[in-house]
Scaffold this active site. Structure first.
Site, PDB file in Angstrom:
ATOM      1  CG  HIS A 277      -1.967   1.531   1.362  1.00  0.00           C
ATOM      2  ND1 HIS A 277      -2.119   1.922   2.180  1.00  0.00           N
ATOM      3  CD2 HIS A 277      -2.700   1.700   0.707  1.00  0.00           C
ATOM      4  CE1 HIS A 277      -2.651   3.118   2.013  1.00  0.00           C
ATOM      5  NE2 HIS A 277      -3.027   2.684   0.753  1.00  0.00           N
TER       6      HIS A 277
ATOM      7  CG  HIS B 157     -12.135   2.333  -4.908  1.00  0.00           C
ATOM      8  ND1 HIS B 157     -12.123   3.852  -4.747  1.00  0.00           N
ATOM      9  CD2 HIS B 157     -11.153   1.900  -4.567  1.00  0.00           C
ATOM     10  CE1 HIS B 157     -11.652   4.031  -3.704  1.00  0.00           C
ATOM     11  NE2 HIS B 157     -10.262   2.791  -3.794  1.00  0.00           N
TER      12      HIS B 157
ATOM     13  NE  ARG C 151      -9.756  19.758  -4.100  1.00  0.00           N
ATOM     14  CZ  ARG C 151     -10.383  18.845  -3.784  1.00  0.00           C
ATOM     15  NH1 ARG C 151     -11.245  18.668  -2.681  1.00  0.00           N
ATOM     16  NH2 ARG C 151     -10.817  18.565  -5.147  1.00  0.00           N
TER      17      ARG C 151
ATOM     18  CB  CYS D  30      -7.777  25.294  -5.248  1.00  0.00           C
ATOM     19  SG  CYS D  30      -8.127  23.791  -6.384  1.00  0.00           S
TER      20      CYS D  30
ATOM     21  CE1 TYR E  57      -5.834  20.150  -7.513  1.00  0.00           C
ATOM     22  CE2 TYR E  57      -5.521  17.899  -7.196  1.00  0.00           C
ATOM     23  CZ  TYR E  57      -5.817  18.500  -7.203  1.00  0.00           C
ATOM     24  OH  TYR E  57      -6.521  19.041  -5.828  1.00  0.00           O
TER      25      TYR E  57
END
Length: 567
Positions: free
Chosen positions: A129, A153, A229, A276, A410
């Site tokens: 992970h 997912h 954010r 952002c 992004y």
């Protein structure tokens, strides 16, 4: 203020109606929560534990599991089961009571999770992970509530691959209407901090909100009005136990506590704006086409004084040869306490004029939980997504971060490219941001008001007028040298006054506030602003040419409609 083209009828900025071209009329769309991304990950080893039914797991499938099926299962759960596995039966799957599933939590040898009413053994996968032990939050219970957040997912191929870890079903005795009871689902947001009610909220879970007008009309944004954010929930992190690990390219590591950083390194202060990449996305949606993501207006940007130690100093102390780095060190990767990851180029990280900080104070006070307490990265001049909060690890690497937020978010694509056509791997991640400006205040002023008359005297005016203010900003530390404003939708232009400030730092990391005052009789129906930086970069006039389906880096001219109040 509302950053769409507002018609203002009084000195209080309250939108009464919305305009588009030719007279600045546009329409608001509904605010919707947006799906968040999924972390990429490393391939796990093959899992030798029993499966039901037995399935052949290819290396490719396991790699995909890491990057898509379970990559963001970073959450804790407490549910239970009782029955032992009946591996002798091949006609129906084994059944597990919730009490037994709970026994396979963080401290158990085998780690289980529940998805829907099925049970999965992910023990062997955990070492792969990418977020480290954060995945242990998930084991021992359901993950459905988290997949409702990370909706990426919810694809058939993800479900198919997750089946390779399948070992049985939840016993029907523990289900309500075929589902795990709601009371068994942990709330990952239960420890989120209380927020100021003045923030303009776009989503509650995770929390995302922009700065209101009053916070944008000062050079330093108050802590409680600084835009928020979040990609996940706010982790519980404690100053005394928090540790930062610096990992060199050869794998050597050095650990620092917050006190170590404060005692060992010189403290630095800079003034920097965080923005952002989706700031003003709603304007692109309204002026061009639909975009994916939170529909920020003009308040996903704020400015603060930051205090911390230089990243370059810490890297040097950890053993990095920052003045003669090996050619295989091209990036510095960062990981946060909740598995958020990002990276910046090594040149930015070690630049003595780059002012990259490991920050622990904001506006002279310890960081608030929403802003990274107790420690965050601050990469001034870069998009805010690279300034990782709750930072736990810094890694020198030959490649950029493998996280979802670096590799598959992004980024910007051409106006002709759809989300299905996007080549994420071939497109560079956003780092520095383009020149930006916005109108944050537009009000009528009159010589009959004592306060207004003082302002009018400064500009040599004695009649009813209009005062317009806003911010301007350029990434990369490039200084704003000019702000152009128009009272007639861009047909004629004037220069606004750049207001003085006391910004700190090696470069111009902070926004520049500006003001323009003009007689009311000269005002048309639409005000426009555009800024110019020291490299003579400026903002594009229209939105369509710079359209991208993610709505990132919206920086076209900002327009605000105006109608004089009746006399």
């Amino acid at each position: 203020m509302n950053f769409s083209r507002n018609i203002l009828r009084s000195s209080t900025i309250k939108p009464k109606r919305i305009f588009t071209r030719p007279d600045c009329l546009i329409h608001y769309g509904p605010r919707k929560k947006q799906p968040l991304g999924l972390l990429s990950s490393r391939a796990p080893s093959a899992n030798p534990l029993p499966r039901w039914p037995p399935k052949r797991v290819t290396a490719f499938a396991l790699t995909f599991v890491v990057s898509a099926a379970i990559g963001t299962l970073a959450f804790a759960q407490t549910v239970h089961a009782e029955s032992p596995i009946d591996s002798s039966s091949q006609s129906q799957p084994p059944l597990f009571r919730l009490d037994e599933v709970r026994k396979h939590g963080r401290d158990a040898d085998e780690k289980w999770i529940i998805k829907g009413n099925k049970v999965y053994n992910i023990t062997d996968w955990i070492p792969g992970h990418p977020g480290g032990e954060v995945i242990l939050r998930a084991v021992g219970g359901p993950v459905d509530q988290y997949w409702n957040i990370f909706t990426i997912h919810k694809k058939q191929e993800v479900y198919d691959i997750l089946d390779t870890f399948y070992i049985g079903d939840v016993d029907p005795q523990d289900l309500v209407d075929g589902k795990v009871p709601v009371e068994q689902l942990a709330d990952p947001f239960k420890n989120d901090p209380k927020r100021d009610e003045r923030l303009i909220v776009h989503s509650d879970r995770p929390f995302n909100a922009e700065t209101p007008e009053e916070g944008l009309n000062s050079f330093i944004t108050p802590d409680d009005l600084f835009y928020v954010r979040q990609h996940v929930w706010v982790p519980e992190v404690f100053e005394d136990s928090h540790r930062l690990v610096v990992e060199l390219a050869d794998g050597e590591e050095k650990e620092y506590s917050l006190q170590d950083l404060k005692k060992k390194f010189k403290e630095h202060n800079i003034t920097a704006t965080l923005q952002c990449s989706g700031n003003r996305r709603k304007h692109m949606t309204e002026e061009a086409r639909s975009t994916n993501g939170l529909q920020w207006e003009g308040g996903a940007i704020s400015n603060a004084d930051w205090t911390g130690v230089r990243l370059r100093d810490v890297l040097k102390d950890a053993g990095a040869q920052i003045d003669d780095l090996p050619s295989n060190v091209q990036h510095v990767q960062f990981e946060g306490a909740e598995a958020y990851g990002a990276s910046i180029p090594i040149e930015k990280a070690v630049d003595q004029f780059g002012d990259v900080l490991l920050a622990y104070k904001m506006n002279g006070k310890p960081l608030a939980p929403d802003h990274g307490f107790p420690l965050r990265l601050l990469a001034p001049g870069n998009v805010a997504a690279r300034s990782v909060k709750w930072i736990t690890r810094v890694r020198l690497s030959d490649q950029e971060s493998t996280s979802q937020w670096q590799r598959r978010d992004y980024k910007c694509f051409g106006p002709n490219i759809s989300s299905q056509e996007a080549d994420w791997d071939a497109t560079p991640a956003i780092q520095e941001t383009p020149v930006q400006s916005a109108i944050t205040s537009l009000r009528d002023v009159t010589p009959h008001s004592a306060q207004d008359s003082k302002l009018l005297q400064v500009y040599g005016l004695e009649e009813d007028s209009i005062a317009i203010e806003g911010y301007s900003y350029a990434g990369g530390g490039r200084r704003i040298i000019r702000v152009d404003v128009s009272a007639d939708d861009g047909r004629t232009w004037h220069q606004a006054e750049l207001l003085p400030d006391e910004a700190k730092g090696a470069k111009a990391w902070a926004w520049s506030r500006w003001r323009w005052v003009l007689p009311r009789q000269q005002a048309g129906r639409c005000f426009v602003v555009k800024a110019v930086d020291e490299a003579y970069n400026t903002q594009p006039g229209e939105y369509e040419a710079n359209y991208n389906f993610r709505g990132n880096l919206t920086s076209s001219w900002h327009r605000v409609g105006y109608r004089a109040k009746p006399t």
